[in-house]
Design an enzyme around this catalytic site. Structure first.
Site, mmCIF file in Angstrom:
data_model
loop_
_atom_site.group_PDB
_atom_site.id
_atom_site.type_symbol
_atom_site.label_atom_id
_atom_site.label_comp_id
_atom_site.label_asym_id
_atom_site.label_seq_id
_atom_site.Cartn_x
_atom_site.Cartn_y
_atom_site.Cartn_z
ATOM 1 N N THR A 123 -51.383 5.117 2.249
ATOM 2 C CA THR A 123 -51.606 3.795 1.678
ATOM 3 C C THR A 123 -52.795 3.771 0.730
ATOM 4 O O THR A 123 -53.756 4.540 0.897
ATOM 5 C CB THR A 123 -51.860 2.771 2.798
ATOM 6 O OG1 THR A 123 -52.251 1.512 2.231
ATOM 7 C CG2 THR A 123 -52.973 3.231 3.728
ATOM 8 N N TYR A 147 -56.658 -0.514 9.355
ATOM 9 C CA TYR A 147 -55.391 0.019 8.858
ATOM 10 C C TYR A 147 -55.638 1.185 7.902
ATOM 11 O O TYR A 147 -55.066 2.274 8.052
ATOM 12 C CB TYR A 147 -54.596 -1.084 8.153
ATOM 13 C CG TYR A 147 -53.414 -0.575 7.362
ATOM 14 C CD1 TYR A 147 -52.368 0.094 7.991
ATOM 15 C CD2 TYR A 147 -53.353 -0.751 5.984
ATOM 16 C CE1 TYR A 147 -51.282 0.575 7.269
ATOM 17 C CE2 TYR A 147 -52.276 -0.282 5.257
ATOM 18 C CZ TYR A 147 -51.244 0.378 5.894
ATOM 19 O OH TYR A 147 -50.179 0.861 5.179
#
Length: 344
Positions: A123, A147
């Site tokens: 990501t 995250y």
């Protein structure tokens, strides 16, 4: 594609949004595919007919060993994980468990089972708030939420494991994924999803009263957050090409950004949804969310220079149109299920 790239592929999280599109792309290109998914956020209907679906956990070594043996798995595409940034801030330990600890177990099982290639779904959150934009792969990795950290830790584990064991890996750092399969075979199906275009499409079809805009005071042209939106089918195509590259050069590992290199603000996206639907979505202005950077735009030069990848859906209105098409289909599917249940 030559025969050396037809190794059977296990797709973790292959019943989820991005994973299911990767499965479609692999099947369309003639690969032998199997899926493992615990169906916590994925859907069995998203897995194409003829593709074996193993319902279970990627941290279950016995199940993985059985899949590897039964299917002759030679490569893994790893999508399974949790992806909601504010949720990771509120419940960080769950994210480290689901994204990092379980990825470690998957890597260990791959090493033990002699699976030589892993392609990892990473990501842009690994960059945090970049000092420059567009952001390159060699930019500092400074996540601002759990995250991003959970994914960066997995990248590091892959790098260290590849240095010690006979396998190679690729990490694809996504920016904002949106849209749906143009043929209507899959799309973003999760109830309560937080992706802006998904939420906006739900609002456009009357499933939500409004769309919340989190943050209007960022240092951007209109004060709202700017993101690089990539069509999910273009992203899936990049995965197939990246897997071919891993198999063709087994000594090589790589990390690549996946985006178009152009950003749109939240308000620009909502204006585009209004334009495509010829209607007006109500906007609900809210304070910033924890863990959200103001601007996140990719420099996809490495991807374009390394792989023969050329996007086919690089158009915001087309991305929205495909997402709307899927949202309408999803509505029909749920009404059909509700109707059949009601008739029993």
């Amino acid at each position: 594609m030559n025969d050396t790239t037809r190794t059977p592929v296990l797709v973790t999280g292959g019943a989820g949004y991005i994973g299911s599109h990767a499965v479609l792309a692999l099947c369309d290109a003639g690969w032998d595919v199997a899926v493992i998914d615990n169906l916590s956020t994925g859907f069995a209907f998203a897995v194409p007919n003829g593709v074996p679906l193993y319902e279970g956990d990627i941290a279950d070594p016995a199940l993985l060993a059985r899949i590897f043996a039964e299917r002759g798995i030679g490569a893994i595409m790893h999508f399974a994980g949790s992806i909601v940034v504010p949720e990771s801030v509120a419940d960080p330990l769950r994210y480290y468990e689901n994204n990092t600890v379980k990825s470690r177990a998957l890597i260990e099982a791959a090493v033990a089972g002699g699976v030589p290639h892993i392609l990892f779904s990473s990501t842009a959150a690994t960059y945090g708030t970049p000092e420059t934009s567009p952001v390159r792969e060699d930019a500092p990795k400074q996540p601002i939420n759990p995250y991003g950290w959970s994914k960066l830790m997995t990248e590091q584990m892959l790098a260290d494991a590849a240095a010690a064991h006979p396998f190679n890996y690729g990490a694809l750092r996504y920016f904002n994924v949106a849209g749906a399969d143009p043929q209507g075979r899959s799309g973003q199906s999760t109830a309560g999803a937080t992706h802006l275009i998904k939420v906006a499409c739900e609002a456009a079809l009357g499933k939500r009263d409004s769309v919340s805009v989190f943050g209007t005071d960022y240092a951007t042209a209109d004060g709202t957050g700017v993101r690089d939106y990539i069509h999910v089918s273009d992203l899936a195509a990049a995965h197939v090409l990246a897997l071919e590259a891993l198999i063709a050069e087994p000594q090589r590992c790589f990390t690549m950004n996946c985006g178009y290199g152009r950003g749109f603000s939240v308000l620009e996206v909502l204006d585009a949804v209004d334009r495509v639907t010829n209607a007006k979505i109500e906007r609900n202005l809210q304070p910033r969310r924890a863990g959200d950077p103001g601007e996140l735009v990719s420099d996809p030069s490495r991807l374009r220079d390394t792989l023969p990848w050329r996007p086919q859906h690089d158009d915001l209105d087309a991305i929205i149109a495909h997402a709307l098409q899927w949202e309408r289909k999803l509505t029909g599917m749920r009404e059909s299920v509700d109707g059949s249940q009601g008739g029993r």
